[in-house]
Enzyme design. Structure first.
Site: not given
Length: 499
Positions: A75, A151, A175
């Site tokens: 990520k 996210s 997230s």
């Protein structure tokens, strides 16, 4: 074909092929790259390629490692690789490169994983959708018109589309769990402090944010957590110790007559979609059939206080991120350096007092104590993961009036006026309208997971959340392993990109 094997097997399954020398790590890496090049133009899940380095790393993999040769994505926030960009979805950081590996990445390297790239995130990982201005929206493999969540939306999109079986994720307010719910994946947020956050940091988001992974299978998540845990110098939080193997826990029965509490009501008193309610009710019926005791009872915490405490953290962390951004830019940050919403959140952070921040942390501690007491009676707390199925791309864009107000506030620096006008309460309710269930576990530090147990009539996944007492990931994994074998479990390979 190897591409089909990549889509069908999980990480441990691919590693087993490598260890048996039925496939070489470089072949897996090339298959993942080929898959990424084929589908990413439609999904926009990967925003930075690390292909050449991945090929080099694949040639030197230790074949004895747990995930030897397994391709993986990271990520694009906090999961730093030395020499690679880490811009957190922000145009202001697009030229910034990491000076060192994060401790999370160091431990992942030791698993034998091969990093092929980085995934898309909303700016500073602030949203439950992944639509940054810098890179554009990531899309859901189940339906390209819908969000994969946020996210960790890019990571979820990539795993659900079969690019990689495992992708890095983190969770500061849902997230990991929100994208898992929207993409038909397994997503566990570990106990606060369980996974390292260093170097040079002892906490992320005051401990609310924890790193882990998104996976297709329960066993990949368990095996990866086994690899990530362990002492970290400078860590801010004590985590209840677990001396066993999470992967080994999967073969142990959960046991009969566990006590489950459940609620389908939003802690904010807002609407919950019937599909998300049905996801929980189907699960409740199954749990009862399995011999467990299930009772409808809401967590004994004030949902609105939890939301406001969360947003006090949120505002403060955004303001701090913008202040740190100034060190990178070498100048004072100005309106336009970041997205308007981010800038306004930062203004609200500057208008938040130290007193308010401390009081909000105390609210977390009260909730943590309350939930520990709650779990003396109930083994698990069950809710929808989200209050609605995945939104359409662009659906949650600010309205014209909201954009006008944000631009006005941004140009005038009127954070204090926004607070006085009650914009904080309005923002909290609107922002959490679709995802009001996940923040509790972040503030209390509890482990929580989303399981893919429902498909809507529109063939979109809807997750069910399970929360346990702090330190009890082992119980969550045992439960997940049992539910993974039931007919409710949604097969991610049913989405159009896996056909």
């Amino acid at each position: 074909m190897l591409g089909d094997v990549l889509k069908e097997l999980d990480g441990l399954g691919l590693a087993e092929l490598v260890k048996k020398k039925e496939v070489r790590p470089l072949e897996l890496t090339e298959a993942a790259i080929q898959r990424a090049e084929a589908v990413n133009p439609e999904l926009n899940a990967i925003i930075h390629k690390m292909y050449d380095k991945a090929r080099q790393d694949a040639e030197t993999v230790d074949l004895t490692r747990t995930f030897a040769g397994v391709p993986m994505l990271l990520k694009n926030i906090t999961q730093e690789v030395k020499g690679e960009p880490i811009n957190s979805g922000s145009r202001a950081l697009q030229d910034y490169r990491s000076s060192t590996d994060s401790e999370y990445v160091r431990r992942l390297r030791k698993t034998g994983s091969v990093f092929i790239g980085q995934t898309n995130v909303p700016e500073f990982a602030l949203m439950g959708i992944t639509e940054p201005e810098l890179y554009g929206p990531s899309r859901n493999p189940w339906n390209l018109g819908h969000t994969p969540g946020g996210s960790s939306g890019g990571s979820a999109s990539a795993v659900a589309a079969g690019i990689v079986p495992i992708a890095g994720a983190n969770d500061g307010g849902g997230s990991i769990r929100i994208p898992a719910a929207y993409c038909g994946l397994f997503g566990l947020k570990p106990t606060r402090g369980r996974v390292p956050v260093g170097p040079n940091l002892g906490r992320h988001w005051q401990g609310a944010s924890v790193d882990h992974v998104l996976t297709k299978t329960v066993r990949d998540s368990a095996a990866m957590l086994d690899e990530l845990v362990g002492y970290e110098k400078g860590a801010a939080f004590y985590t209840p110790r677990f001396d066993g193997s999470y992967l080994a826990e999967l073969s142990k029965p959960l046991g009969k007559q566990k006590r489950f509490a459940f609620s389908v009501n939003s802690p904010l008193g807002t609407e919950v979609d019937p599909e998300c309610i049905e996801a929980v009710m189907k699960t409740v019926r199954l749990l009862e059939e399995m011999g467990h005791e299930v009772e409808e009872v809401a967590a004994p915490v004030d949902g609105k206080k939890i939301a406001n405490s969360y947003f006090t953290l949120y505002f403060g962390e955004v303001a701090a991120s913008i202040a740190l951004l100034e060190e990178v830019l070498g100048r004072k940050a100005k309106f336009g350096d970041v997205e308007p919403t981010t800038w306004v959140l930062g203004l609200l952070g500057k208008a938040t007092s130290a007193e308010e921040f401390v009081l909000s942390i105390r609210e977390w501690d009260k909730a943590a104590f309350t939930m520990e007491t709650f779990h003396e009676r109930y083994d698990f707390y069950v809710t929808p993961t989200t209050a609605f199925p995945p939104a359409k791309i662009g659906e949650l864009e600010p309205s014209g009036a909201e954009k006008w107000l944000m631009n006005l506030a941004g140009k005038t620096g009127a954070g204090g006026l926004l607070k006085k006008a009650g914009i904080v309460d309005q923002l909290a309710e609107k922002s959490l309208l679709r995802t009001p269930f996940t923040q509790l576990a972040n503030l209390t530090g509890q482990p929580a997971m989303s399981l893919p147990l429902h498909l809507t009539k529109d063939q979109l996944p809807s997750g069910v959340q399970f929360i346990a007492a702090r330190g009890q990931e082992d119980k969550l994994f045992r439960l997940a392993a049992e539910l993974e074998q039931t007919s409710l479990w949604v097969d991610v390979n049913r989405n159009p990109f896996m056909a």
